[in-house]
Write an enzyme that holds these catalytic residues in place. Structure first.
Site, mmCIF file in Angstrom:
data_model
loop_
_atom_site.group_PDB
_atom_site.id
_atom_site.type_symbol
_atom_site.label_atom_id
_atom_site.label_comp_id
_atom_site.label_asym_id
_atom_site.label_seq_id
_atom_site.Cartn_x
_atom_site.Cartn_y
_atom_site.Cartn_z
ATOM 1 C CG HIS A 191 -1.623 1.260 1.485
ATOM 2 N ND1 HIS A 191 -2.711 1.677 0.731
ATOM 3 C CD2 HIS A 191 -1.412 2.239 2.407
ATOM 4 C CE1 HIS A 191 -3.130 2.846 1.184
ATOM 5 N NE2 HIS A 191 -2.368 3.216 2.198
ATOM 6 C CG HIS A 219 0.515 6.500 0.550
ATOM 7 N ND1 HIS A 219 -0.337 7.572 0.616
ATOM 8 C CD2 HIS A 219 -0.005 5.557 1.379
ATOM 9 C CE1 HIS A 219 -1.341 7.298 1.452
ATOM 10 N NE2 HIS A 219 -1.167 6.077 1.920
ATOM 11 C CD GLU A 255 -4.797 6.461 2.721
ATOM 12 O OE1 GLU A 255 -4.963 5.542 1.902
ATOM 13 O OE2 GLU A 255 -3.787 6.538 3.446
ATOM 14 C CB SER A 258 -2.756 0.031 -2.768
ATOM 15 O OG SER A 258 -3.582 0.591 -1.777
HETATM 16 FE FE LIG Z 1 -2.494 5.037 3.251
#
Ligand SMILES: [Fe+2]
Length: 444
Positions: free
Chosen positions: A276, A281, A321, A340
């Site tokens: 993730h 990110h 996010e 993700s």
């Molecule tokens: Fe995150």
């Protein structure tokens, strides 16, 4: 690891406890069966706490008893108490406010990190999922996996600012899990990820060891990000509080986990893992506008009230996010939770969910589920536009001080003296001169 995934409320400080902000009310009543219950019900209906109740025979001839009540509301507002007084008076009760202790305006500066090494002070205050796994975690009964998580968590626990992030030798099983996730997400990103992600991803492959057969190292990525935007990674054991996590962004620091999800279900993880962090990110932190936007949220979080931290972490949730942005005539995903996720990445761009324009004043109040697809997504015009909106929003937060990030010393300055303001003006003046000079040369 993302703060928004760890939606928590910080415990109020002693000076903010409900009992400190009371209103003492006197009401006089006639002795009538059931009347006290009826009056107390009115108070209950207005969601007011009674912290003290005392009765005495009334000194007036008109009433039989005087009641003294200490009342308080959860948000310390006086409006519900005024309504109760009004209701009781309409019922024939003689109700009046005797004293009020209102919430004082915050004047002192709370503690928050001022320099990069201050992040050492809270980086081990993880809330959950460090090396302790919940009973429904896929690796909960796998002793080898649990030991491995402890081993990796220990690296983050002993890390200090300024050190190189230790290299982790990932096992063949871990590399296999990474490979499965990497292959599928990379493929999905071609059509669903934003332009910036698609541009940066190959650079990570060329410079940071991103590949299907290799789990990249945080140190290599951190050095790459620092060259691109001044962002850097810092290892963390598990979930930090929203405040601590967002405070890190103010310094262009992203706290990232290093462990892999359990190999039994490579396409699922109950908590953010290295897949993730690195595939969701990291690519965007190499984009200057996105980096600025992220730091803007972080700066707003420094010294913010608990309520504002909640609002800021909600904005973080719907942008960093789960953000979507416009691209040409269409839309693309840029949020790490989407980039993700194998299912939600396509779902968020389909015609099924609701989409609204990103506006921090609206977004900050949106409720959201943590374990399901989002029912609503917020669409940014661009990262630059999202940053400008975030800055406007941050200026409305109730803080008795102004802050500035000094990129030369990588410290936070409180702009509270004339000398500091003069120094800032001089720097801006110098930059304006450089800008004017550059424009003039371009026009030649
Ligand atoms: Fe995150």
């Amino acid at each position: 690891m993302s703060a928004a995934a760890a939606k928590t409320t910080t415990t109020p400080t002693k000076s903010e406890t409900t009992s400190d902000f009371k209103t003492t009310v006197l009401f006089s009543i006639s002795d009538k069966i059931g009347c006290l219950t009826e009056y107390l019900e009115v108070i209950k209906e207005h969601r007011i706490n009674i912290t003290r109740i005392e009765s005495r025979p009334s000194k007036t001839e008109k009433f039989d008893y005087d009641f003294f009540l200490d009342l308080s509301t959860e948000d310390h507002s006086s409006e519900p108490i005024d309504c109760v007084i009004d209701c009781l008076n309409k019922k024939g009760v003689d109700a009046t406010i005797l004293t009020e202790t209102k919430k004082p305006k915050q004047t002192s500066t709370p503690w928050f990190p001022r320099k990069l090494s201050d992040l050492d002070l809270f980086c081990n205050k993880v809330l959950e999922m460090g090396s302790d796994l919940s009973s429904d975690h896929p690796g909960a009964t796998d002793k080898v996996y649990i030991e491995r998580r402890k081993e990796i968590a220990q690296i983050a626990a002993t890390y200090k600012h300024g050190e190189k992030i230790p290299t982790i030798e990932y096992s063949e099983d871990e590399k296999k899990t990474w490979g499965v996730v990497y292959k599928q997400l990379k493929e999905l990103s071609h059509t669903n990820a934003c332009r910036q992600y698609r541009y940066i991803f190959p650079l990570l492959e060329q410079n940071c060891g991103y590949s299907e057969n290799n789990v990249p190292q945080l140190q290599d990525i951190s050095e790459f990000l620092t060259e691109c935007t001044g962002f850097r990674l810092r290892p963390v054991q598990g979930l930090l509080s929203s405040r601590d996590f967002l405070n890190g962004l103010a310094f262009r620091v992203f706290h990232a986990t290093q462990y892999l999800r359990h190999h039994s279900v490579p396409l699922y993880t109950p908590e953010p893992d290295i897949c993730h962090e690195l595939l969701g990110h990291v690519p965007l932190f190499a984009d200057p506008d996105f980096a600025d936007f992220s730091q803007e949220i972080g700066m707003a979080s420094l010294g913010a009230s608990d309520e504002d931290i909640e609002r800021l972490s909600t904005c973080y949730w719907f942008t960093v996010e789960f953000g979507i942005c416009k691209e040409g005539d269409g839309i693309k995903a840029y949020g790490a939770g989407l980039l993700s996720s194998f299912g939600e990445l396509e779902y968020c761009l389909s015609d099924k969910p609701e989409r609204k324009p990103f506006d921090p004043f609206v977004t900050c109040n949106q409720k959201y589920p943590i374990t399901q697809y989002q029912p609503v997504y917020f669409v940014a015009e661009s990262f630059q536009s999202a940053k400008d909106k975030m800055k406007q929003f941050a200026e409305t937060l109730d803080k008795p001080f102004s802050l500035r990030y000094n990129p030369y010393t990588q410290t936070i300055e409180i702009l509270d003296t004339k000398d500091k303001l003069v120094s800032l003006c001089n720097q801006i003046k110098g930059q304006t001169t450089s800008l004017a000079s550059a424009i003039a040369k371009l026009q030649c």
